[in-house]
Design a protein around this motif. Structure first.
Motif, PDB file in Angstrom:
ATOM      1  N   VAL A 124       0.852  -1.195   0.000  1.00 51.81           N
ATOM      2  CA  VAL A 124       0.000   0.000   0.000  1.00 51.81           C
ATOM      3  C   VAL A 124       0.885   1.242   0.000  1.00 51.81           C
ATOM      4  O   VAL A 124       2.057   1.182   0.355  1.00 51.81           O
ATOM      5  N   THR A 125       0.296   2.358  -0.395  1.00 54.59           N
ATOM      6  CA  THR A 125       0.974   3.648  -0.341  1.00 54.59           C
ATOM      7  C   THR A 125       0.342   4.450   0.782  1.00 54.59           C
ATOM      8  O   THR A 125      -0.864   4.656   0.801  1.00 54.59           O
ATOM      9  N   VAL A 126       1.181   4.894   1.720  1.00 49.04           N
ATOM     10  CA  VAL A 126       0.700   5.633   2.888  1.00 49.04           C
ATOM     11  C   VAL A 126       1.173   7.075   2.758  1.00 49.04           C
ATOM     12  O   VAL A 126       2.341   7.332   2.494  1.00 49.04           O
TER      13      VAL A 126
ATOM     14  N   GLY B 173       1.056  14.528   3.867  1.00 49.21           N
ATOM     15  CA  GLY B 173       1.473  14.860   2.510  1.00 49.21           C
ATOM     16  C   GLY B 173       2.728  14.165   2.031  1.00 49.21           C
ATOM     17  O   GLY B 173       3.074  14.253   0.863  1.00 49.21           O
ATOM     18  N   LYS B 174       3.431  13.445   2.894  1.00 47.54           N
ATOM     19  CA  LYS B 174       4.644  12.723   2.504  1.00 47.54           C
ATOM     20  C   LYS B 174       4.292  11.247   2.303  1.00 47.54           C
ATOM     21  O   LYS B 174       3.702  10.620   3.174  1.00 47.54           O
TER      22      LYS B 174
ATOM     23  N   LEU C 240       6.045   2.515  10.115  1.00 48.09           N
ATOM     24  CA  LEU C 240       6.566   3.863   9.910  1.00 48.09           C
ATOM     25  C   LEU C 240       6.899   4.482  11.256  1.00 48.09           C
ATOM     26  O   LEU C 240       6.113   4.389  12.198  1.00 48.09           O
ATOM     27  N   LEU C 241       8.055   5.105  11.346  1.00 44.53           N
ATOM     28  CA  LEU C 241       8.428   5.870  12.540  1.00 44.53           C
ATOM     29  C   LEU C 241       8.089   7.330  12.272  1.00 44.53           C
ATOM     30  O   LEU C 241       8.565   7.913  11.299  1.00 44.53           O
TER      31      LEU C 241
ATOM     32  N   LYS D  84      -3.441   8.888   5.111  1.00 36.74           N
ATOM     33  CA  LYS D  84      -4.248   8.359   4.008  1.00 36.74           C
ATOM     34  C   LYS D  84      -3.532   7.141   3.459  1.00 36.74           C
ATOM     35  O   LYS D  84      -2.316   7.142   3.291  1.00 36.74           O
ATOM     36  N   VAL D  85      -4.309   6.093   3.169  1.00 43.88           N
ATOM     37  CA  VAL D  85      -3.750   4.853   2.638  1.00 43.88           C
ATOM     38  C   VAL D  85      -4.448   4.546   1.324  1.00 43.88           C
ATOM     39  O   VAL D  85      -5.677   4.557   1.241  1.00 43.88           O
TER      40      VAL D  85
END
Length: 115
Positions: free
Chosen positions: A46-48, A52-53, A79-80, A89-90
């Protein structure tokens, strides 16, 4: 009188000798972790997007009804981020948004987001 002066001098000399000052600090690291879980038998890429990053991670295959499950934290699925409020957002591989929420995460917290 000599005895008093000698005792005072010895006291000053001994008081001036120190073994040093040591300081130890401890506590939680100033970071938080977010992992993503999806119901099924396989991990899904997935893209998280956090504030905005964008990051590419794998959503862990898991079962939602298991309480207090131990999620293995790796660089591929966790993710840290800094503690605080974040817009998360995923999106799946097709680019469809499957999760969007504002998360409040505290220091040292490991939050598991179920997709």
């Amino acid at each position: 009188m000599k005895r008093i002066i000698l005792l005072a001098a010895c006291a000053l000399l001994l008081a001036g000798c120190g073994v040093g000052v040591y300081s130890v600090s401890g506590g939680r690291a100033d970071q938080a972790m977010v992992s993503f879980a999806i119901e099924g038998t396989r991990s899904v890429p997935v893209t998280v997007s956090v504030d905005g990053k964008s990051y590419n991670v794998n959503a862990i295959a898991g079962v939602s009804f298991k309480k207090n499950r131990n999620i293995k934290q790796t660089s591929k699925n966790t993710l840290l981020i800094e503690p605080g409020t974040h817009d998360v957002k995923v999106c799946n591989a097709q680019g469809e948004e499957i999760f969007s929420k504002k998360l409040v995460i505290s220091t040292g917290e490991h939050r598991v987001v179920e997709l």
